[in-house]
Write an enzyme that holds these catalytic residues in place. Sequence first.
Site, mmCIF file in Angstrom:
data_model
loop_
_atom_site.group_PDB
_atom_site.id
_atom_site.type_symbol
_atom_site.label_atom_id
_atom_site.label_comp_id
_atom_site.label_asym_id
_atom_site.label_seq_id
_atom_site.Cartn_x
_atom_site.Cartn_y
_atom_site.Cartn_z
ATOM 1 N N SER A 238 0.796 -1.231 0.000
ATOM 2 C CA SER A 238 0.000 0.000 0.000
ATOM 3 C C SER A 238 0.827 1.279 0.000
ATOM 4 O O SER A 238 0.265 2.373 -0.033
ATOM 5 C CB SER A 238 -0.944 0.006 1.207
ATOM 6 O OG SER A 238 -0.215 -0.039 2.413
ATOM 7 N N LYS B 237 -6.896 3.289 8.601
ATOM 8 C CA LYS B 237 -6.018 4.292 8.007
ATOM 9 C C LYS B 237 -6.658 5.682 8.039
ATOM 10 O O LYS B 237 -5.986 6.680 8.323
ATOM 11 C CB LYS B 237 -5.686 3.904 6.568
ATOM 12 C CG LYS B 237 -4.818 2.659 6.441
ATOM 13 C CD LYS B 237 -4.619 2.276 4.995
ATOM 14 C CE LYS B 237 -3.765 1.021 4.856
ATOM 15 N NZ LYS B 237 -3.585 0.627 3.438
#
Length: 311
Positions: free
Chosen positions: A233, A276
């Site tokens: 990511s 996140k």
Amino acid sequence: LEIISLPGYTLQEKLEIALKYLVKKQIEENGIPSTAIKIPEETLVQVINNYTREAGVRELERIIGSLCRKVAFLYSKHKQEEPDKEFETVLVTPQLCYEFLGPETYENDILERVIQPGIAIGLAWTSVGGKVLLVEVSMSKGRGKLELTGKVGETMKESVLTAIGWIKSNYHRIKIDMKAIDQRLDQKTKEVKGAESQVKDKEQEQPQQDNLFNKIDLHIHFPAAAIPKDGPSAGVTIVTAIVSLLTGRIVRPDVAMTGEITLKGLVLPVGGIKEKSLAAHGAGLKLSLIHISEPTRQAEISYAVFCLKKK
């Protein structure tokens, strides 16, 4: 056997657990009346953000217990010296919390560190929730050497190679100023004289850019080197940090990003969006760049926004 994955508590969930259960439990266990101490929400948020890094609330409970014992000592001392006088409630403000617990264990100084080209902010998922991750890139004269530091795993190393591969094949779209790079490397100002020199520079511009990565060495660093880092990511963050360095443009310090990148420039969706997003909000970031193409991702975002609105 079926393995069930349980995500860590969010900031809001930890705060609710502390207010409803942990504070009352520690007051009772430390033998002080409930009127002797008051811990407001802002102090609990300070403890959660700056003194703990965990998926659950065990460390949070331990620190709340430490605050209660500090007040228990004051309460006991008061009863011995002035037994007939009523004990005044101790309001544990963030400042008093700092005096009781000492310097903060963790600091959120991400925004202050993005002050020059070559730095970008990413978002990562960990076992204790979301985490804000910095990517730093520097360059020097060399022969195309690439160095990675920060205890990165194999998947993240591949993300770095993919990012560089995309930049090499798309440098003409990035508008890399080769003269500016030479000036930064040599610390000298080059003068261009006459029309012939300008034409010559234009003719040589293409091969110079082709050879860009053969004349510089790149060093990519992921701070907090003691913590292992892996996963796909960070791809878009790595691309952004490298392009920022090559173009001399500073990335906005209030923007974070997450997503896997391909050689063709596609950004692929990643997991842990809820954690996140909450991590980005907790660090004071105003914008998160993410990929949402599936209903599950949109559900994660909706839940994260719901939690933030409750705050």
